[in-house]
Design a protein around this motif. Structure first.
Motif, PDB file in Angstrom:
ATOM      1  N   PRO A  84       0.779  -1.237   0.000  1.00 18.94           N
ATOM      2  CA  PRO A  84       0.000   0.000   0.000  1.00 18.94           C
ATOM      3  C   PRO A  84       0.815   1.294   0.000  1.00 18.94           C
ATOM      4  O   PRO A  84       0.354   2.298  -0.544  1.00 18.94           O
ATOM      5  CB  PRO A  84      -0.850  -0.117   1.278  1.00 18.94           C
ATOM      6  N   GLU A  85       2.014   1.300   0.574  1.00 19.90           N
ATOM      7  CA  GLU A  85       2.773   2.557   0.642  1.00 19.90           C
ATOM      8  C   GLU A  85       3.465   2.891  -0.674  1.00 19.90           C
ATOM      9  O   GLU A  85       3.458   4.041  -1.117  1.00 19.90           O
ATOM     10  CB  GLU A  85       3.795   2.481   1.779  1.00 19.90           C
ATOM     11  N   THR A  86       4.056   1.877  -1.316  1.00 19.12           N
ATOM     12  CA  THR A  86       4.749   2.139  -2.588  1.00 19.12           C
ATOM     13  C   THR A  86       3.825   1.994  -3.792  1.00 19.12           C
ATOM     14  O   THR A  86       4.116   2.522  -4.865  1.00 19.12           O
ATOM     15  CB  THR A  86       5.921   1.160  -2.775  1.00 19.12           C
ATOM     16  N   GLY A  87       2.715   1.245  -3.619  1.00 13.83           N
ATOM     17  CA  GLY A  87       1.823   0.994  -4.743  1.00 13.83           C
ATOM     18  C   GLY A  87       2.322  -0.102  -5.672  1.00 13.83           C
ATOM     19  O   GLY A  87       1.724  -0.354  -6.722  1.00 13.83           O
ATOM     20  N   LEU A  88       3.404  -0.782  -5.303  1.00  8.09           N
ATOM     21  CA  LEU A  88       3.937  -1.852  -6.140  1.00  8.09           C
ATOM     22  C   LEU A  88       3.044  -3.080  -6.092  1.00  8.09           C
ATOM     23  O   LEU A  88       2.692  -3.554  -5.020  1.00  8.09           O
ATOM     24  CB  LEU A  88       5.349  -2.228  -5.700  1.00  8.09           C
ATOM     25  N   ILE A  89       2.691  -3.593  -7.269  1.00  9.05           N
ATOM     26  CA  ILE A  89       1.882  -4.815  -7.365  1.00  9.05           C
ATOM     27  C   ILE A  89       2.819  -6.006  -7.201  1.00  9.05           C
ATOM     28  O   ILE A  89       3.808  -6.139  -7.927  1.00  9.05           O
ATOM     29  CB  ILE A  89       1.148  -4.869  -8.709  1.00  9.05           C
TER      30      ILE A  89
END
Length: 298
Positions: A289-294
């Motif tokens: 959630p913090e970096t948005g990396l899938i």
């Protein structure tokens, strides 16, 4: 391009990272199996398209918007290896590239490269939370009714399976399967529709049961499996039948995980809400959630 505008692109950005490492991340040989033609290389190198789809996914852009960025934004040009005056390509090329990728033996190769970069850089080290989400992906293929699916699936078996045409000529009498259209009946006559469905299912089962014993290639095996599926998913034994006398009717209700089209057997009725469904696919994603990396997709 990268050498001439290096100072204009923020250090540490994804654009700078791709500009520096793109040849290592996406070497030309990585995509050789996707372009087996002996007629020369593709007009647009796939490593450029790979970098473009990474940025496209990161920014959530359409194909048209992605190409506009490639034409006008120095950061995108540097990241993807285009020159200052390159006008990129037609947006449809991204669709063709994704289609080749999806049909290849390694459809997740770009995702795997990104995941390896994430692991090597340690950007997610110590971050154990994941946000789970799902979305519906629309499918453009038309939903087919039971009769259309049965006729279509039988036609494919006749075309793809050695010896099936001879069996069909001897055993299949409900329809002229050399004709792609629907059988000609009084479609407003419920009894006529029931008789037709019964006959089509009978054709399908006789065809499947009398195919020659042989080792089938992938296309032929898929055709046989699809016919077996569609000949059973929408029907049930007729009133007063236990299923052994060959009498069938349309199933009451919709079968779970029903194939909606023989053109795209993976498509399904997908519930968007409890009261609304559409045809397509449901994608599931896990992201930090913090970096948005899938971190995972299905």
């Amino acid at each position: 391009m990268w050498e001439s505008c290096r100072e204009l692109i923020p250090a540490g950005s994804v654009f700078a990272f791709l500009a520096e490492h793109r040849p290592v991340l996406f070497p030309a040989e990585m995509f050789a199996d996707m372009y087996p033609s002996a007629n020369g290389r593709p007009s647009m190198p796939p490593q450029i398209l790979a970098a473009a789809v990474v940025l496209q996914a990161l920014h959530g852009l359409s194909d048209f918007e992605t190409v506009q960025e490639l034409r006008c934004d120095l950061r995108w040009k540097a990241a993807c290896g285009l020159g200052l005056h390159d006008t990129a390509f037609d947006p449809s090329l991204l669709s063709y590239f994704r289609r080749r990728l999806a049909r290849s033996a390694r459809p997740h190769r770009i995702f795997d490269v990104v995941r390896e970069v994430v692991r090597a850089t340690g950007v997610l080290r110590g971050r154990h939370r994941r946000a789970l989400d799902s979305t519906v992906l629309d499918d453009a293929v038309a939903t087919q009714d039971t009769v259309t699916q049965l006729v279509s699936a039988i036609r494919v078996v006749i075309r793809e399976v050695p010896g099936a045409a001879r069996v069909a000529a001897e055993q299949c009498t409900a329809h002229d399967y050399s004709s792609p259209g629907k059988p000609r009946i009084a479609w407003n006559d419920e009894e006529a529709r029931a008789v037709l469905v019964d006959a089509l299912v009978g054709d399908a089962l006789r065809l499947l049961g009398r195919l020659p014993e042989q080792n089938l290639g992938e296309k032929a095996a898929n055709a046989v499996g699809l016919l077996a599926l569609v000949s059973g998913q929408d029907v049930e034994p007729a009133d007063g039948s236990d299923g052994r006398d060959g009498r069938w009717r349309i199933r009451r209700g919709t079968a779970s995980e029903r194939v909606v089209s023989t053109v795209d057997p993976d498509s399904r009725h997908v519930h968007k809400t409890r009261s609304h469904y559409q045809d397509g696919f449901k994608a599931h994603l896990a992201m930090e959630p913090e970096t948005g990396l899938i971190t995972a997709v299905e």
